[in-house]
Write an enzyme that holds these catalytic residues in place. Sequence first.
Site, PDB file in Angstrom:
ATOM      1  N   LYS A  39       6.687  -8.918  16.792  1.00  0.00           N
ATOM      2  CA  LYS A  39       6.654  -7.573  17.384  1.00  0.00           C
ATOM      3  C   LYS A  39       5.215  -7.205  17.715  1.00  0.00           C
ATOM      4  O   LYS A  39       4.405  -6.927  16.848  1.00  0.00           O
ATOM      5  CB  LYS A  39       7.233  -6.514  16.432  1.00  0.00           C
ATOM      6  CG  LYS A  39       7.498  -5.226  17.227  1.00  0.00           C
ATOM      7  CD  LYS A  39       7.487  -3.960  16.427  1.00  0.00           C
ATOM      8  CE  LYS A  39       6.134  -3.424  16.115  1.00  0.00           C
ATOM      9  NZ  LYS A  39       5.356  -2.932  17.288  1.00  0.00           N
ATOM     10  N   GLU A  60      -3.080  -8.731   6.678  1.00  0.00           N
ATOM     11  CA  GLU A  60      -4.498  -8.698   7.055  1.00  0.00           C
ATOM     12  C   GLU A  60      -4.768  -7.258   7.465  1.00  0.00           C
ATOM     13  O   GLU A  60      -4.243  -6.789   8.468  1.00  0.00           O
ATOM     14  CB  GLU A  60      -4.750  -9.707   8.174  1.00  0.00           C
ATOM     15  CG  GLU A  60      -6.216 -10.056   8.327  1.00  0.00           C
ATOM     16  CD  GLU A  60      -6.874  -9.241   9.397  1.00  0.00           C
ATOM     17  OE1 GLU A  60      -7.469  -8.200   9.030  1.00  0.00           O
ATOM     18  OE2 GLU A  60      -6.792  -9.608  10.567  1.00  0.00           O
ATOM     19  N   CYS A  97     -11.248  -5.098  12.678  1.00  0.00           N
ATOM     20  CA  CYS A  97     -11.091  -4.884  11.239  1.00  0.00           C
ATOM     21  C   CYS A  97     -12.337  -5.337  10.486  1.00  0.00           C
ATOM     22  O   CYS A  97     -12.609  -4.884   9.389  1.00  0.00           O
ATOM     23  CB  CYS A  97      -9.840  -5.569  10.724  1.00  0.00           C
ATOM     24  SG  CYS A  97      -9.691  -7.242  11.303  1.00  0.00           S
ATOM     25  N   GLU A 136     -12.243   3.742   7.062  1.00  0.00           N
ATOM     26  CA  GLU A 136     -12.311   2.910   8.261  1.00  0.00           C
ATOM     27  C   GLU A 136     -12.130   3.801   9.487  1.00  0.00           C
ATOM     28  O   GLU A 136     -11.125   4.499   9.605  1.00  0.00           O
ATOM     29  CB  GLU A 136     -11.207   1.841   8.224  1.00  0.00           C
ATOM     30  CG  GLU A 136     -11.262   0.937   9.425  1.00  0.00           C
ATOM     31  CD  GLU A 136     -10.243  -0.197   9.372  1.00  0.00           C
ATOM     32  OE1 GLU A 136      -9.072   0.065   9.043  1.00  0.00           O
ATOM     33  OE2 GLU A 136     -10.629  -1.340   9.661  1.00  0.00           O
TER      34      GLU A 136
HETATM   35  P1  ADP Z   1      -3.263   0.890  14.044  1.00  0.00           P
HETATM   36  O1  ADP Z   1      -3.504   2.045  13.112  1.00  0.00           O
HETATM   37  O2  ADP Z   1      -4.416   0.003  14.258  1.00  0.00           O
HETATM   38  O3  ADP Z   1      -2.480   1.243  15.282  1.00  0.00           O
HETATM   39  P2  ADP Z   1      -0.943   0.097  12.678  1.00  0.00           P
HETATM   40  O4  ADP Z   1      -1.039  -0.453  11.325  1.00  0.00           O
HETATM   41  O5  ADP Z   1      -0.426   1.478  12.882  1.00  0.00           O
HETATM   42  O6  ADP Z   1      -2.373  -0.082  13.266  1.00  0.00           O
HETATM   43  O7  ADP Z   1      -0.118  -0.836  13.637  1.00  0.00           O
HETATM   44  C1  ADP Z   1      -0.165  -2.243  13.607  1.00  0.00           C
HETATM   45  C2  ADP Z   1       1.219  -2.759  13.906  1.00  0.00           C
HETATM   46  O8  ADP Z   1       2.109  -2.261  12.916  1.00  0.00           O
HETATM   47  C3  ADP Z   1       1.802  -2.331  15.251  1.00  0.00           C
HETATM   48  O9  ADP Z   1       2.558  -3.413  15.792  1.00  0.00           O
HETATM   49  C4  ADP Z   1       2.722  -1.189  14.864  1.00  0.00           C
HETATM   50  O10 ADP Z   1       3.803  -1.022  15.767  1.00  0.00           O
HETATM   51  C5  ADP Z   1       3.234  -1.665  13.515  1.00  0.00           C
HETATM   52  N1  ADP Z   1       3.725  -0.593  12.632  1.00  0.00           N
HETATM   53  C6  ADP Z   1       3.312   0.685  12.551  1.00  0.00           C
HETATM   54  N2  ADP Z   1       4.020   1.359  11.624  1.00  0.00           N
HETATM   55  C7  ADP Z   1       4.907   0.483  11.087  1.00  0.00           C
HETATM   56  C8  ADP Z   1       5.912   0.557  10.073  1.00  0.00           C
HETATM   57  N3  ADP Z   1       6.155   1.685   9.423  1.00  0.00           N
HETATM   58  N4  ADP Z   1       6.613  -0.560   9.785  1.00  0.00           N
HETATM   59  C9  ADP Z   1       6.363  -1.713  10.425  1.00  0.00           C
HETATM   60  N5  ADP Z   1       5.440  -1.848  11.395  1.00  0.00           N
HETATM   61  C10 ADP Z   1       4.716  -0.777  11.729  1.00  0.00           C
END
Ligand code: ADP
Length: 498
Positions: free
Chosen positions: A196, A271, A305, A402
């Site tokens: 995804k 990560e 990161c 961060e």
């Molecule tokens: P950022 O804050 O850098 O956008 P995220 O951690 O929110 O990073 O997002 C990284 C990935 O995790 C994206 O593919 C996002 O769609 C996914 N993501 C965000 N929230 C969830 C969740 N609750 N469960 C699974 N995947 C998630």
Amino acid sequence: MATTLAPVHLNRKVEEFLSQKRKMLIGGQWVEAASGKTFDTFNPATGEVLTCVPEGDREDIDRAVKAARKAFEEGPWPEVSPAQRGRLLLKLADLVDKNHEELAELETLDNGKPVFFSRIADVPATADMFRYFGGWATKVEGTTVPVSMPGAKYLAYTLREPIGVVGQIIPWNFPLIMASWKLAPALAVGCTVVLKPAEQTPLTALRLGELILEAGFPEGVVNIVTGFGETAGAALAAHSHVDKIAFTGSTEVGKLIVNAASGNLKKVSLELGGKSPNIIFPDADLKNAIPGSANAIFFNQGQCCTAGSRLFVHKNIFDEVIDGVAAFTKNFRIGPGIDPANNLGPLISQEQLDRVCGYLDSGAKEGAKTVVGGHKIGDKGYFVEPTLLVDVRPDMKVVREEIFGPVVAAIPFSDPNEIAASANATTYGLAAAVWTRDLSTAHRMAAKLRAGTVWINCYNVFDSALPFGGYKQSGWGREMGHDALELYTEVKAVCAQI
Ligand code: ADP
């Protein structure tokens, strides 16, 4: 200041790709979401819509997991030999090279990063990752083990087997590279995957899906579901027929993934974030340390990161380094990444711009002084100035949290024996760097710093063969290098009485 977009002639294949309605990849077919819903993906340099992609949700994740399960159990994938898996990965690497310019432009349009970097870093590093793990496919070995149980003789050995169906969730800051870090080791060892991509940057993963089919991977081995984190991502992390989840993103979401994965106790690798210390000792070669430290934070608009966001500088050279880093920011031509003249692009989204500006406000309110930068730029796209803060204290949010933007907090130090403790005073432990001419200082610091990567007189040097991952709340497990094979394999002990 942001420059205006010079007329740029896009690669013909990019125009074609954007002009067609995009679908996602499930079981070897390009399909719409079961709901029929789509969402737009935007160009962060302009805020304009690039195209739309399916809004995958629980039902689509379920379809994709079923396809991956079928491919894992029924074939032809289980019968594909390690050598054939290796050749498929090498073919995929060649196809990435062959479509280099198209992928580079697509990455820049969707993510915003300067096309110069997409061309020299993102696309070649992606090809290299597939090639590196293509080589590993034939080298995943078990061991023979002496067994001392009395009364009989035994022949015992271990098998290293693919873990099964893997869910992989990736972020938007290096969309193609992140896809390759996840896919390459999983495919090398014989897993099947549901990937995804981040909702902000789904395009190059979908183009990679086409190349994966072109390379000849059987249907269902790689499935790519576009959708949002809270829906599609959460469904993948929680799915009871997924054997392992690999995630790159924020520490906050990493914790949600761990909880979601607990239902079937699927294996988890993470990560996550960082607040990396970058330490300049008084004997450092400042000709390298100053530009190196500026790039440590400003590369990819600070959306790394590993960003060197806490700059510790010995007090004897503090003013010189601050002046040097401030002067270095004048070299940036900020503007749309697709214009090759620009070397600093926009942030990924309005949300990210608001977040970074929120930190700039909080730093100012808490008493930090801005040496350079400090503001958003213009009202088109999501641009912000590279920013250098001084007069900061360890308790300030800009020092602790961060930011994921081009904002660095510079902190003077006087006692070299105490600097490791200050550098380690963070909940994160992803990366760190030291700049010094003294070998003992360099390697003593490397041993003391609680981080998964320590760079000496360099920063952000990555290699497919170098393991990468975090201590503390920066993650679980190591990607890249042969350590990554462990993330995607189970060890089976076989013991025969002979
Ligand atoms: P950022 O804050 O850098 O956008 P995220 O951690 O929110 O990073 O997002 C990284 C990935 O995790 C994206 O593919 C996002 O769609 C996914 N993501 C965000 N929230 C969830 C969740 N609750 N469960 C699974 N995947 C998630």
